[in-house]
Design a protein around this motif. Sequence first.
Motif, PDB file in Angstrom:
ATOM      1  N   GLN A  94       2.017  76.451 -46.350  1.00 21.83           N
ATOM      2  CA  GLN A  94       0.642  76.187 -45.927  1.00 21.83           C
ATOM      3  C   GLN A  94       0.381  76.650 -44.501  1.00 21.83           C
ATOM      4  O   GLN A  94      -0.700  77.137 -44.174  1.00 21.83           O
ATOM      5  CB  GLN A  94       0.347  74.696 -46.058  1.00 21.83           C
ATOM      6  N   ALA A  95       1.398  76.542 -43.629  1.00 24.33           N
ATOM      7  CA  ALA A  95       1.194  76.826 -42.206  1.00 24.33           C
ATOM      8  C   ALA A  95       1.478  78.270 -41.813  1.00 24.33           C
ATOM      9  O   ALA A  95       0.998  78.729 -40.773  1.00 24.33           O
ATOM     10  CB  ALA A  95       2.083  75.898 -41.379  1.00 24.33           C
ATOM     11  N   LEU A  96       2.256  79.003 -42.613  1.00 23.20           N
ATOM     12  CA  LEU A  96       2.710  80.335 -42.201  1.00 23.20           C
ATOM     13  C   LEU A  96       1.579  81.334 -41.976  1.00 23.20           C
ATOM     14  O   LEU A  96       1.596  82.048 -40.954  1.00 23.20           O
ATOM     15  CB  LEU A  96       3.708  80.881 -43.219  1.00 23.20           C
ATOM     16  N   PRO A  97       0.581  81.468 -42.871  1.00 29.12           N
ATOM     17  CA  PRO A  97      -0.462  82.470 -42.612  1.00 29.12           C
ATOM     18  C   PRO A  97      -1.162  82.281 -41.267  1.00 29.12           C
ATOM     19  O   PRO A  97      -1.411  83.255 -40.552  1.00 29.12           O
ATOM     20  CB  PRO A  97      -1.432  82.274 -43.790  1.00 29.12           C
ATOM     21  N   GLY A 120       5.394  65.941 -42.005  1.00 31.88           N
ATOM     22  CA  GLY A 120       6.607  65.261 -42.448  1.00 31.88           C
ATOM     23  C   GLY A 120       7.776  65.383 -41.501  1.00 31.88           C
ATOM     24  O   GLY A 120       8.904  64.999 -41.850  1.00 31.88           O
ATOM     25  N   GLY A 121       7.553  65.955 -40.304  1.00 31.46           N
ATOM     26  CA  GLY A 121       8.623  66.066 -39.333  1.00 31.46           C
ATOM     27  C   GLY A 121       9.441  67.332 -39.429  1.00 31.46           C
ATOM     28  O   GLY A 121      10.383  67.533 -38.647  1.00 31.46           O
ATOM     29  N   ALA A 122       9.117  68.234 -40.378  1.00 31.15           N
ATOM     30  CA  ALA A 122       9.831  69.503 -40.488  1.00 31.15           C
ATOM     31  C   ALA A 122       9.421  70.443 -39.361  1.00 31.15           C
ATOM     32  O   ALA A 122       8.426  70.211 -38.656  1.00 31.15           O
ATOM     33  CB  ALA A 122       9.556  70.146 -41.836  1.00 31.15           C
ATOM     34  N   ARG A 123      10.195  71.542 -39.192  1.00 33.89           N
ATOM     35  CA  ARG A 123       9.909  72.519 -38.142  1.00 33.89           C
ATOM     36  C   ARG A 123       9.962  73.933 -38.713  1.00 33.89           C
ATOM     37  O   ARG A 123      10.710  74.221 -39.641  1.00 33.89           O
ATOM     38  CB  ARG A 123      10.912  72.391 -36.993  1.00 33.89           C
ATOM     39  N   MET A 124       9.177  74.812 -38.108  1.00 34.00           N
ATOM     40  CA  MET A 124       9.168  76.223 -38.469  1.00 34.00           C
ATOM     41  C   MET A 124       9.203  77.038 -37.183  1.00 34.00           C
ATOM     42  O   MET A 124       8.416  76.796 -36.266  1.00 34.00           O
ATOM     43  CB  MET A 124       7.902  76.565 -39.278  1.00 34.00           C
ATOM     44  N   THR A 125      10.113  77.998 -37.098  1.00 29.68           N
ATOM     45  CA  THR A 125      10.227  78.859 -35.923  1.00 29.68           C
ATOM     46  C   THR A 125       9.893  80.292 -36.326  1.00 29.68           C
ATOM     47  O   THR A 125      10.483  80.835 -37.272  1.00 29.68           O
ATOM     48  CB  THR A 125      11.648  78.805 -35.335  1.00 29.68           C
ATOM     49  N   PRO A 142       7.745  79.411 -29.992  1.00 28.93           N
ATOM     50  CA  PRO A 142       7.837  79.919 -31.370  1.00 28.93           C
ATOM     51  C   PRO A 142       8.000  78.837 -32.422  1.00 28.93           C
ATOM     52  O   PRO A 142       7.849  79.101 -33.615  1.00 28.93           O
ATOM     53  CB  PRO A 142       9.075  80.828 -31.328  1.00 28.93           C
ATOM     54  N   THR A 143       8.313  77.607 -31.998  1.00 25.37           N
ATOM     55  CA  THR A 143       8.565  76.525 -32.951  1.00 25.37           C
ATOM     56  C   THR A 143       7.318  75.673 -33.146  1.00 25.37           C
ATOM     57  O   THR A 143       6.695  75.240 -32.175  1.00 25.37           O
ATOM     58  CB  THR A 143       9.729  75.640 -32.481  1.00 25.37           C
ATOM     59  N   GLU A 144       6.954  75.446 -34.405  1.00 22.10           N
ATOM     60  CA  GLU A 144       5.815  74.604 -34.743  1.00 22.10           C
ATOM     61  C   GLU A 144       6.296  73.409 -35.561  1.00 22.10           C
ATOM     62  O   GLU A 144       7.154  73.550 -36.442  1.00 22.10           O
ATOM     63  CB  GLU A 144       4.784  75.390 -35.560  1.00 22.10           C
ATOM     64  N   THR A 145       5.743  72.255 -35.274  1.00 18.28           N
ATOM     65  CA  THR A 145       6.047  71.059 -36.058  1.00 18.28           C
ATOM     66  C   THR A 145       5.179  71.040 -37.306  1.00 18.28           C
ATOM     67  O   THR A 145       3.957  71.196 -37.224  1.00 18.28           O
ATOM     68  CB  THR A 145       5.802  69.792 -35.232  1.00 18.28           C
ATOM     69  N   LEU A 146       5.821  70.857 -38.457  1.00 17.19           N
ATOM     70  CA  LEU A 146       5.109  70.818 -39.725  1.00 17.19           C
ATOM     71  C   LEU A 146       4.908  69.372 -40.156  1.00 17.19           C
ATOM     72  O   LEU A 146       5.472  68.440 -39.562  1.00 17.19           O
ATOM     73  CB  LEU A 146       5.904  71.580 -40.793  1.00 17.19           C
ATOM     74  N   VAL A 176      11.368  84.045 -39.777  1.00 17.07           N
ATOM     75  CA  VAL A 176      10.811  82.694 -39.860  1.00 17.07           C
ATOM     76  C   VAL A 176      11.903  81.759 -40.362  1.00 17.07           C
ATOM     77  O   VAL A 176      12.463  81.976 -41.450  1.00 17.07           O
ATOM     78  CB  VAL A 176       9.600  82.640 -40.812  1.00 17.07           C
ATOM     79  N   ASP A 177      12.215  80.751 -39.589  1.00 13.70           N
ATOM     80  CA  ASP A 177      13.256  79.786 -39.962  1.00 13.70           C
ATOM     81  C   ASP A 177      12.614  78.428 -40.204  1.00 13.70           C
ATOM     82  O   ASP A 177      11.761  77.980 -39.427  1.00 13.70           O
ATOM     83  CB  ASP A 177      14.305  79.681 -38.860  1.00 13.70           C
ATOM     84  N   VAL A 178      13.008  77.784 -41.289  1.00  9.59           N
ATOM     85  CA  VAL A 178      12.452  76.473 -41.654  1.00  9.59           C
ATOM     86  C   VAL A 178      13.584  75.454 -41.708  1.00  9.59           C
ATOM     87  O   VAL A 178      14.651  75.727 -42.285  1.00  9.59           O
ATOM     88  CB  VAL A 178      11.746  76.534 -43.029  1.00  9.59           C
ATOM     89  N   ASP A 179      13.377  74.285 -41.097  1.00  7.95           N
ATOM     90  CA  ASP A 179      14.364  73.207 -41.238  1.00  7.95           C
ATOM     91  C   ASP A 179      13.643  71.883 -41.430  1.00  7.95           C
ATOM     92  O   ASP A 179      12.460  71.745 -41.102  1.00  7.95           O
ATOM     93  CB  ASP A 179      15.321  73.157 -40.052  1.00  7.95           C
ATOM     94  N   THR A 180      14.359  70.931 -41.957  1.00  8.38           N
ATOM     95  CA  THR A 180      13.749  69.660 -42.356  1.00  8.38           C
ATOM     96  C   THR A 180      13.489  68.723 -41.191  1.00  8.38           C
ATOM     97  O   THR A 180      12.794  67.709 -41.355  1.00  8.38           O
ATOM     98  CB  THR A 180      14.641  68.949 -43.390  1.00  8.38           C
ATOM     99  N   GLY A 181      14.053  69.003 -40.037  1.00 11.23           N
ATOM    100  CA  GLY A 181      13.785  68.171 -38.876  1.00 11.23           C
ATOM    101  C   GLY A 181      14.292  66.763 -39.048  1.00 11.23           C
ATOM    102  O   GLY A 181      15.452  66.527 -39.412  1.00 11.23           O
ATOM    103  N   THR A 182      13.408  65.807 -38.853  1.00  7.88           N
ATOM    104  CA  THR A 182      13.805  64.393 -38.882  1.00  7.88           C
ATOM    105  C   THR A 182      13.809  63.797 -40.283  1.00  7.88           C
ATOM    106  O   THR A 182      14.240  62.657 -40.467  1.00  7.88           O
ATOM    107  CB  THR A 182      12.844  63.573 -38.003  1.00  7.88           C
ATOM    108  N   ASP A 183      13.360  64.541 -41.275  1.00  4.92           N
ATOM    109  CA  ASP A 183      13.269  64.032 -42.647  1.00  4.92           C
ATOM    110  C   ASP A 183      14.643  64.116 -43.320  1.00  4.92           C
ATOM    111  O   ASP A 183      15.220  65.202 -43.430  1.00  4.92           O
ATOM    112  CB  ASP A 183      12.244  64.825 -43.434  1.00  4.92           C
ATOM    113  N   THR A 184      15.167  63.002 -43.781  1.00  4.17           N
ATOM    114  CA  THR A 184      16.472  62.986 -44.453  1.00  4.17           C
ATOM    115  C   THR A 184      16.361  62.547 -45.910  1.00  4.17           C
ATOM    116  O   THR A 184      17.370  62.220 -46.546  1.00  4.17           O
ATOM    117  CB  THR A 184      17.425  62.042 -43.706  1.00  4.17           C
ATOM    118  N   SER A 185      15.169  62.548 -46.478  1.00  4.33           N
ATOM    119  CA  SER A 185      14.976  62.129 -47.867  1.00  4.33           C
ATOM    120  C   SER A 185      15.491  63.198 -48.822  1.00  4.33           C
ATOM    121  O   SER A 185      15.667  64.360 -48.432  1.00  4.33           O
ATOM    122  CB  SER A 185      13.486  61.862 -48.127  1.00  4.33           C
TER     123      SER A 185
END
Length: 336
Positions: free
Chosen positions: A267-270, A230-235, A224-228, A245-254
């Motif tokens: 962009q990726a959800l549809p 910039g290193g973000a993730r969507m489940t 269920p988890t996709e890598t977006l 649908v859960d979104v987190d920033t993953g490895t991006d700390t900017s």
Amino acid sequence: MKGRTVVLGDWQGREAAALMVDGRLDDLIVDADAPRPGTIYRARPDRPMKGQGGLFLSTPEGRVFLRQAKGASPRAPLLVQVTGYAEPGKAPPVTTRLALKGRFVVLTPGAPGVNPSRAIRDPDRRAALVALAEGALPGETGLILRSACAAAEDAEIAEELGALADALGQILSDSNKDTALLLEGDGPHALAWRDWVDPAEVERGTGAFERLGVAEAIEALADPTETLTGGARMTVEATRALVAVDVDTGTDTSPAAALKANLAMAQALPRALRLRGLGGQIVVDPAPSPKRDRRQVETALKAALRDDPVQTALLGWTALGHIELQRQRARPPLPL
């Protein structure tokens, strides 16, 4: 592998069609045991749902549910058409507003008028198509000229229009009062030909899904988890009540990590919903970001949904900061 490729094959013993764009799975249709959208029945009114304005009807293949049943006689048979897939354990939804859909045209009995797609921008071509259609419409039947008409031959359009008009005439002229299946909806291969109209190579046959990487791409959807970007993730996870649908920033700390993750999600959800065949209520928990960023995320999500073939309404933000969407159940859930 660059370009568009339509792959016609089967998945787990079911007819299936896949659209690959630049070597990436972009769309997928897998057949299901439920009645296909577009199926037309002669149905018998069964049991009204008091307080909900709906009505159950009997068909040769089980019960269906008509939401707007005002004026329906309890004894007179009705012509109804399946509009989508139902939630597990529920009756398929139907409508009394029939529509016979082809690659080039859609016939709409009871709604007269010729309506060219707005994607056909050439005024001369629009006028020529209207003139072609007006003389071929039976009775109080309307017509939608789809965008594929812009580059099609007039003879192809006229042939399809004639075939659909003949089918509609047979359905409307049938005076039998027993319940019956009058027209079966299109399967995945027919839907691929009908709706994926942009130029593409076509691959088919036994083992086509394995040969072209479609089977591997489908199996990856079990995660269920996709890598977006910039290193973000969507489940994306389906529950009985809704799709979460859960979104987190993953490895991006900017400092702009949350906004970048939410724009990537938009962009990726549809595609993620389309490939999994998910619809109904969608609730997105975006990465925490200031309220001033909401308009930008909404704009990006609306733009992505405009290009999606499955109708989806963006309902807005909740008090908890979630995004709510309502999506048509146009595809059956992918069996993973």
